[in-house]
Design an enzyme around this catalytic site. Structure first.
Site, PDB file in Angstrom:
ATOM      1  N   LYS A  14      -5.334  -2.211   1.939  1.00  0.00           N
ATOM      2  CA  LYS A  14      -5.509  -3.198   0.873  1.00  0.00           C
ATOM      3  C   LYS A  14      -6.941  -3.763   0.853  1.00  0.00           C
ATOM      4  CE  LYS A  14      -0.715  -4.274   0.088  1.00  0.00           C
ATOM      5  NZ  LYS A  14      -0.009  -3.397   1.055  1.00  0.00           N
TER       6      LYS A  14
HETATM    7  C1  LIG Z   1       0.924  -2.407   0.695  1.00  0.00           C
HETATM    8  C2  LIG Z   1       1.191  -1.330   1.693  1.00  0.00           C
HETATM    9  C3  LIG Z   1       1.857  -0.137   1.333  1.00  0.00           C
HETATM   10  C4  LIG Z   1       2.434   0.092  -0.048  1.00  0.00           C
HETATM   11  O1  LIG Z   1       1.454   0.241  -1.041  1.00  0.00           O
HETATM   12  P1  LIG Z   1       1.837   0.113  -2.591  1.00  0.00           P
HETATM   13  O2  LIG Z   1       0.565   0.174  -3.318  1.00  0.00           O
HETATM   14  O3  LIG Z   1       2.521  -1.236  -2.717  1.00  0.00           O
HETATM   15  O4  LIG Z   1       2.775   1.214  -2.922  1.00  0.00           O
HETATM   16  C5  LIG Z   1       1.994   0.849   2.303  1.00  0.00           C
HETATM   17  N1  LIG Z   1       1.544   0.674   3.561  1.00  0.00           N
HETATM   18  C6  LIG Z   1       0.900  -0.456   3.942  1.00  0.00           C
HETATM   19  C7  LIG Z   1       0.442  -0.590   5.346  1.00  0.00           C
HETATM   20  C8  LIG Z   1       0.693  -1.495   3.026  1.00  0.00           C
HETATM   21  O5  LIG Z   1       0.059  -2.615   3.414  1.00  0.00           O
END
Ligand SMILES: *Cc1c(COP(=O)(O)O)cnc(C)c1O
Length: 463
Positions: free
Chosen positions: A112
């Site tokens: 993120k």
């Molecule tokens: C947010 C997240 C996901 C999922 O991603 P999306 O874009 O919501 O599908 C997967 N793995 C981790 C570690 C995350 O923080």
């Protein structure tokens, strides 16, 4: 570049306005009116570019004239030179023709950061230019909160309020939020669960009167288009590093809200040869059930070893449905209304179209743990539980062994030590920049599970 709402009734906006908004006024999500297209020759010519320069090529057509070239280049360089690995998104080989794309070298050790480090800087630039202040409110059960706070802590014109369920996030995750210093950072622990937190955020966006019309609320969850845009870049980067665009690639994506994988879908539409996209889910498998059985049905939330993928519905899936419904906003609004309350199936022809590109697979906790163990024994590579789900799904649904399979490594294993211990392995130590995390001073406020209490807190803090 213009953006339209998936439900067809909201005004068209440019990139900067989309950046500063949450949902469209008709309840839909903003998507580009046209997707920029690149020829194979042009993509090939980017093969030697460092990450931030590639990011400029991929992102600038979406930004249009919202930010000038020089500013955008500077912001992208600042964003990605702050990552702890010089390659920014390095590839690790785990088997023959099989790779993990490590997306966890940002400040909070999860993918993120790619989007939120950029979003914070774009917001700061825009708000200073406009001389406006905004309030960010978000709810988190884990990674989003810390990445949003890290991304916006330096923004002078932003106050950020992140709600987390009191005593229900892991200590590493809580400390990553509550130890970041800044007068504009406000962590609130709610005496309730994650759904209560999320509900309060939704209600705050729906009725912003507590901000007295002086400030607006900005969303930092993955409905914000700027987040998706940032995530398109690493599909190009991985492909170019493995011989693309001359070769096709397959990607397996640990999926929750469908933001990360939707970025891969856009990369393909821009001209990147992607043969297969795998939706990898945990037991919260609404998307897997939908793609495999053509039945969209909500099930109650389950808590798993991969908490960042614990969802009931995936908000960004609406963006794919919009394309499958031939970008007919009226029809999509009807469909979304129905999906809110009943079990839904698509036309079989539309579903087949989706299945040409997408496969899906759901992985339970035991298999997640077994996969972490298996990959460590085979290749001495330690997966976090989210990435392990991606690797398992990749191995189960792979169509062509000659096409490189790339699983997105969404988090560093040190964030999820319980899952590592459960797999019978020794958890790694925190990287240098976080090594004193457990000793740092924390700051957060505990509030009762009540919207009014939260709004009073926000008012008292910012006015
Ligand atoms: C947010 C997240 C996901 C999922 O991603 P999306 O874009 O919501 O599908 C997967 N793995 C981790 C570690 C995350 O923080």
């Amino acid at each position: 570049m213009k953006y339209i709402s998936t439900r067809g009734q909201a005004p068209e906006l440019n990139f900067e306005d989309v950046l500063l908004t949450g949902l469209a006024s008709d309840g839909g999500l903003y998507v580009p009116k046209d997707i920029p297209q690149f020829s194979q020759e042009e993509i090939q010519s980017w093969a030697e570019l460092p990450y931030h320069e590639l990011a400029f090529k991929v992102i600038s057509p979406f930004v249009g004239d919202s930010f000038d070239e020089k500013t955008l280049k500077r912001i992208l360089k600042e964003t990605y030179t702050g990552f702890a690995h010089k390659a920014v998104a390095p590839l690790q080989q785990i088997d023959h023709n099989e790779y993990v794309l490590e997306l966890f070298h940002g400040p909070t050790l999860a993918f993120k950061d790619f989007a939120l480090q950029l979003l914070g800087r774009l917001l700061d630039e825009s708000l200073q230019k406009r001389d406006e202040k905004v309030v960010i409110m978000g709810a988190t059960s884990g990674d989003t909160g810390s990445a949003a706070i890290e991304g916006t802590k330096a923004c002078k014109n932003v106050d950020i309020f992140i709600l987390h369920p009191h005593n229900r996030v892991s200590e590493v995750q809580r400390r990553q939020m509550t130890t970041i210093k800044g007068d504009n950072i406000h962590n609130i622990a709610i005496e309730g669960n994650f759904d209560d937190c999320q509900q309060m955020i939704k209600q705050s966006f729906a009725d912003q009167s507590f901000l007295r019309g002086e400030r607006r609320l900005v969303a930092v969850n993955s409905i914000n288009w700027a987040r998706i845009v940032a995530q398109i870049v690493y599909y190009f980067y991985a492909s170019l590093n493995l011989g693309g665009p001359k070769r096709e690639m397959a990607f397996s994506v640990p999926t929750g809200n469908f933001g990360d994988i939707f970025a891969g879908y856009i990369a393909k539409k821009m001209g990147l040869p992607i043969k297969q996209l795998i939706v990898a889910t945990n037991k919260n498998d609404i998307l897997h059930r939908f793609l495999s059985k053509n039945l969209y049905e909500k099930h109650p939330l389950q808590h798993t070893l991969s908490p960042s993928m614990d969802i009931v519905v995936s908000s960004n899936f609406e963006r794919l449905l919009f394309d499958l419904e031939d970008r007919n906003g009226e029809k999509l609004a009807e469909l979304m209304e129905k999906m809110g309350s009943e079990t839904v199936s698509l036309d079989e022809a539309k579903m087949s179209k989706a299945r040409e590109l997408f496969d899906s697979y759901a992985v339970d906790d035991q298999t997640t743990s077994d996969t972490i163990k298996e990959v460590f024994e085979q290749s001495e590579y330690l997966l976090d539980p989210h990435t392990a789900i991606g690797v398992k799904a990749a191995r189960e649904t792979r169509r062509d062994m000659n096409i490189p399979m790339i699983t997105l490594g969404t988090a560093h294993p040190v964030k999820f030590t319980d899952a590592i211990k459960k797999a019978g392995l020794v958890s790694p130590s925190l990287p240098a920049h976080l090594s004193d995390l457990m000793e740092r001073e924390e700051k957060f406020s505990v509030l009762e599970n009540d919207l009014k209490a939260v709004h009073n807190f926000v008012e008292k803090t910012i006015f």
